[in-house]
Design a protein around this motif. Structure first.
Motif, PDB file in Angstrom:
ATOM      1  N   GLU A  61     -11.207 -68.580   5.463  1.00  0.00           N
ATOM      2  CA  GLU A  61     -11.293 -67.365   4.659  1.00  0.00           C
ATOM      3  C   GLU A  61     -10.391 -67.532   3.442  1.00  0.00           C
ATOM      4  O   GLU A  61      -9.183 -67.698   3.582  1.00  0.00           O
ATOM      5  CB  GLU A  61     -10.878 -66.138   5.472  1.00  0.00           C
ATOM      6  CG  GLU A  61     -11.771 -65.876   6.684  1.00  0.00           C
ATOM      7  CD  GLU A  61     -11.315 -64.696   7.502  1.00  0.00           C
ATOM      8  OE1 GLU A  61     -10.360 -64.003   7.051  1.00  0.00           O
ATOM      9  OE2 GLU A  61     -11.887 -64.449   8.578  1.00  0.00           O
ATOM     10  N   ASN A  62     -11.016 -67.484   2.286  1.00  0.00           N
ATOM     11  CA  ASN A  62     -10.298 -67.743   1.027  1.00  0.00           C
ATOM     12  C   ASN A  62      -9.666 -69.136   1.102  1.00  0.00           C
ATOM     13  O   ASN A  62     -10.363 -70.123   1.217  1.00  0.00           O
ATOM     14  CB  ASN A  62      -9.270 -66.642   0.763  1.00  0.00           C
ATOM     15  CG  ASN A  62      -9.929 -65.281   0.588  1.00  0.00           C
ATOM     16  OD1 ASN A  62     -11.015 -65.180   0.015  1.00  0.00           O
ATOM     17  ND2 ASN A  62      -9.293 -64.241   1.099  1.00  0.00           N
ATOM     18  N   THR A  63      -8.348 -69.208   1.022  1.00  0.00           N
ATOM     19  CA  THR A  63      -7.689 -70.524   1.071  1.00  0.00           C
ATOM     20  C   THR A  63      -7.032 -70.785   2.422  1.00  0.00           C
ATOM     21  O   THR A  63      -6.283 -71.753   2.567  1.00  0.00           O
ATOM     22  CB  THR A  63      -6.623 -70.624  -0.032  1.00  0.00           C
ATOM     23  OG1 THR A  63      -5.638 -69.598   0.160  1.00  0.00           O
ATOM     24  CG2 THR A  63      -7.256 -70.487  -1.413  1.00  0.00           C
ATOM     25  N   PHE A  64      -7.300 -69.944   3.415  1.00  0.00           N
ATOM     26  CA  PHE A  64      -6.670 -70.095   4.725  1.00  0.00           C
ATOM     27  C   PHE A  64      -7.690 -70.550   5.757  1.00  0.00           C
ATOM     28  O   PHE A  64      -8.848 -70.119   5.745  1.00  0.00           O
ATOM     29  CB  PHE A  64      -6.035 -68.779   5.189  1.00  0.00           C
ATOM     30  CG  PHE A  64      -4.723 -68.469   4.535  1.00  0.00           C
ATOM     31  CD1 PHE A  64      -3.529 -68.732   5.178  1.00  0.00           C
ATOM     32  CD2 PHE A  64      -4.689 -67.925   3.263  1.00  0.00           C
ATOM     33  CE1 PHE A  64      -2.315 -68.446   4.569  1.00  0.00           C
ATOM     34  CE2 PHE A  64      -3.478 -67.639   2.648  1.00  0.00           C
ATOM     35  CZ  PHE A  64      -2.296 -67.901   3.302  1.00  0.00           C
ATOM     36  N   LEU A  65      -7.222 -71.423   6.662  1.00  0.00           N
ATOM     37  CA  LEU A  65      -8.029 -71.843   7.797  1.00  0.00           C
ATOM     38  C   LEU A  65      -7.391 -71.272   9.059  1.00  0.00           C
ATOM     39  O   LEU A  65      -6.210 -71.486   9.324  1.00  0.00           O
ATOM     40  CB  LEU A  65      -8.092 -73.372   7.893  1.00  0.00           C
ATOM     41  CG  LEU A  65      -9.018 -73.906   8.983  1.00  0.00           C
ATOM     42  CD1 LEU A  65     -10.478 -73.717   8.586  1.00  0.00           C
ATOM     43  CD2 LEU A  65      -8.759 -75.395   9.248  1.00  0.00           C
ATOM     44  N   TYR A  66      -8.193 -70.538   9.825  1.00  0.00           N
ATOM     45  CA  TYR A  66      -7.713 -69.908  11.052  1.00  0.00           C
ATOM     46  C   TYR A  66      -8.367 -70.594  12.251  1.00  0.00           C
ATOM     47  O   TYR A  66      -9.594 -70.671  12.337  1.00  0.00           O
ATOM     48  CB  TYR A  66      -8.026 -68.415  11.064  1.00  0.00           C
ATOM     49  CG  TYR A  66      -7.399 -67.649   9.934  1.00  0.00           C
ATOM     50  CD1 TYR A  66      -6.085 -67.209  10.015  1.00  0.00           C
ATOM     51  CD2 TYR A  66      -8.118 -67.375   8.773  1.00  0.00           C
ATOM     52  CE1 TYR A  66      -5.499 -66.504   8.968  1.00  0.00           C
ATOM     53  CE2 TYR A  66      -7.539 -66.676   7.719  1.00  0.00           C
ATOM     54  CZ  TYR A  66      -6.230 -66.249   7.821  1.00  0.00           C
ATOM     55  OH  TYR A  66      -5.660 -65.550   6.779  1.00  0.00           O
ATOM     56  N   ILE A  67      -7.534 -71.090  13.159  1.00  0.00           N
ATOM     57  CA  ILE A  67      -8.010 -71.730  14.374  1.00  0.00           C
ATOM     58  C   ILE A  67      -7.530 -70.901  15.561  1.00  0.00           C
ATOM     59  O   ILE A  67      -6.338 -70.638  15.705  1.00  0.00           O
ATOM     60  CB  ILE A  67      -7.482 -73.175  14.488  1.00  0.00           C
ATOM     61  CG1 ILE A  67      -7.962 -74.016  13.307  1.00  0.00           C
ATOM     62  CG2 ILE A  67      -7.921 -73.803  15.811  1.00  0.00           C
ATOM     63  CD1 ILE A  67      -7.345 -75.406  13.266  1.00  0.00           C
ATOM     64  N   LYS A  68      -8.484 -70.499  16.399  1.00  0.00           N
ATOM     65  CA  LYS A  68      -8.156 -69.727  17.598  1.00  0.00           C
ATOM     66  C   LYS A  68      -8.720 -70.460  18.804  1.00  0.00           C
ATOM     67  O   LYS A  68      -9.923 -70.739  18.874  1.00  0.00           O
ATOM     68  CB  LYS A  68      -8.722 -68.312  17.506  1.00  0.00           C
ATOM     69  CG  LYS A  68      -8.079 -67.479  16.399  1.00  0.00           C
ATOM     70  CD  LYS A  68      -8.578 -66.048  16.416  1.00  0.00           C
ATOM     71  CE  LYS A  68      -7.929 -65.222  15.318  1.00  0.00           C
ATOM     72  NZ  LYS A  68      -6.468 -65.106  15.503  1.00  0.00           N
ATOM     73  N   TYR A  69      -7.829 -70.765  19.724  1.00  0.00           N
ATOM     74  CA  TYR A  69      -8.187 -71.511  20.930  1.00  0.00           C
ATOM     75  C   TYR A  69      -7.773 -70.698  22.155  1.00  0.00           C
ATOM     76  O   TYR A  69      -6.693 -70.111  22.184  1.00  0.00           O
ATOM     77  CB  TYR A  69      -7.479 -72.870  20.925  1.00  0.00           C
ATOM     78  CG  TYR A  69      -7.514 -73.601  22.254  1.00  0.00           C
ATOM     79  CD1 TYR A  69      -8.490 -74.550  22.510  1.00  0.00           C
ATOM     80  CD2 TYR A  69      -6.572 -73.328  23.242  1.00  0.00           C
ATOM     81  CE1 TYR A  69      -8.529 -75.225  23.730  1.00  0.00           C
ATOM     82  CE2 TYR A  69      -6.601 -73.983  24.459  1.00  0.00           C
ATOM     83  CZ  TYR A  69      -7.582 -74.922  24.697  1.00  0.00           C
ATOM     84  OH  TYR A  69      -7.610 -75.570  25.905  1.00  0.00           O
ATOM     85  N   ALA A  70      -8.636 -70.674  23.169  1.00  0.00           N
ATOM     86  CA  ALA A  70      -8.297 -69.993  24.424  1.00  0.00           C
ATOM     87  C   ALA A  70      -9.022 -70.685  25.562  1.00  0.00           C
ATOM     88  O   ALA A  70     -10.208 -71.042  25.434  1.00  0.00           O
ATOM     89  CB  ALA A  70      -8.681 -68.518  24.358  1.00  0.00           C
ATOM     90  N   ASP A  71      -8.331 -70.894  26.692  1.00  0.00           N
ATOM     91  CA  ASP A  71      -8.972 -71.494  27.863  1.00  0.00           C
ATOM     92  C   ASP A  71      -8.627 -70.689  29.109  1.00  0.00           C
ATOM     93  O   ASP A  71      -7.748 -69.829  29.092  1.00  0.00           O
ATOM     94  CB  ASP A  71      -8.582 -72.970  28.025  1.00  0.00           C
ATOM     95  CG  ASP A  71      -7.100 -73.169  28.337  1.00  0.00           C
ATOM     96  OD1 ASP A  71      -6.541 -72.389  29.122  1.00  0.00           O
ATOM     97  OD2 ASP A  71      -6.484 -74.113  27.787  1.00  0.00           O
ATOM     98  N   ASN A  72      -9.350 -70.970  30.185  1.00  0.00           N
ATOM     99  CA  ASN A  72      -9.123 -70.283  31.458  1.00  0.00           C
ATOM    100  C   ASN A  72      -8.380 -71.183  32.434  1.00  0.00           C
ATOM    101  O   ASN A  72      -8.561 -71.073  33.651  1.00  0.00           O
ATOM    102  CB  ASN A  72     -10.454 -69.827  32.063  1.00  0.00           C
ATOM    103  CG  ASN A  72     -11.330 -71.008  32.486  1.00  0.00           C
ATOM    104  OD1 ASN A  72     -11.123 -72.134  32.031  1.00  0.00           O
ATOM    105  ND2 ASN A  72     -12.305 -70.748  33.335  1.00  0.00           N
ATOM    106  N   GLY A  73      -7.548 -72.066  31.875  1.00  0.00           N
ATOM    107  CA  GLY A  73      -6.812 -73.011  32.713  1.00  0.00           C
ATOM    108  C   GLY A  73      -5.677 -72.381  33.487  1.00  0.00           C
ATOM    109  O   GLY A  73      -5.526 -71.150  33.543  1.00  0.00           O
TER     110      GLY A  73
END
Length: 261
Positions: free
Chosen positions: A200-212
């Protein structure tokens, strides 16, 4: 005749004036002493914060260096154990040709095919397949497909990257995601994970989630968990920020924000 007592009033006024002046001086001295002590405490606090940040930066730097060194060792091992061993076997087979002309070419072809496959895999580790040709989204999708096939993890992937980052930045982001997925495969014991990459615009957003299985973050971080340090170090190399949210039995969530990408 009785004279009125006029000398007492000026004396009382002088006493009050001197007393008030002394009280103001004492208050001023108190304020000065308080400000000096406060500034000193703030300076000591700032120094402690700077020392902690410098220590943290050193740990991240050495973690990044250790990750690079581990990668080099792994590549050297693969070249020696797989490619080198196959070439040695081929050399022995070639030496036997004059004395055993009846040997068929099937074994040679299979050995050559194995060498080609190993070289292709090592080359892909050095530079992910399709990253330069087709862009970061394609490379991430290929990575997730391989992880899902090998580890049996159900991956819910979302990628929204309208503009392709530069090759160097794309490779750095790919390595970061690779570290996240490696952590899921090796340690998380997860069966499902969600991975979202949005620009988004000049930002990169990474969202990670696991059920470990999750873990105690403070304990793992104090033990200098290499996986966590590598994720944070790779994010810092991109001037980004990382936030880990986890607890035993509650899986892992990682939020990463990378500016100027």
């Amino acid at each position: 005749m009785v004279q009125p007592a006029t000398t007492g009033a000026p004396l009382d006024m002088y006493v009050m004036l001197i007393g008030g002046t002394l009280m103001l001086l004492m208050m001023a001295c108190g304020i000065v002493i308080f400000m000096v002590l406060y500034q000193r405490r703030m300076l000591e606090h700032r120094i402690r914060i700077q020392e902690a940040e410098a220590k943290h930066q050193r740990e991240l730097f050495f973690s990044a260096m250790d990750a690079i060194e581990q990668e080099r060792k792994r590549l050297a091992r693969d070249l020696h154990d797989e490619v080198g061993a196959s070439l040695s076997v081929m050399r022995l087979m070639v030496n036997e040709l004059p004395t055993r002309p009846q040997i068929t070419t099937v074994g040679y072809k299979q050995l050559i095919d194995n060498i080609i496959e190993n070289v292709r895999r090592i080359s892909n580790d050095l530079l992910p397949q399709g990253l330069e040709e087709f862009g970061l989204p394609y490379a991430i999708e290929s990575l997730c497909e391989k992880v899902a096939a090998v580890a049996g993890i159900d991956i819910n992937l979302t990628i929204v990257i309208p503009e392709q980052p530069g090759n160097t930045q794309s490779l750095a982001v790919y390595r970061l995601l690779q570290e996240l997925l490696n952590n899921a495969v090796k340690h998380a014991e997860a069966t499902e994970l969600t991975l979202s990459i949005r620009k988004e615009n000049t930002f990169l957003y990474i969202k990670y989630a696991d059920n470990g299985r999750g873990f105690d973050f403070v304990e793992a971080y104090q033990k200098r968990s290499l996986g966590l340090k590598n994720i944070e170090a790779r994010t810092r190399l991109l001037n980004g920020q990382t936030r880990f949210v986890t607890s035993p039995g509650a899986g892992l969530r990682v939020d990463i924000e990378i500016p100027d990408l």
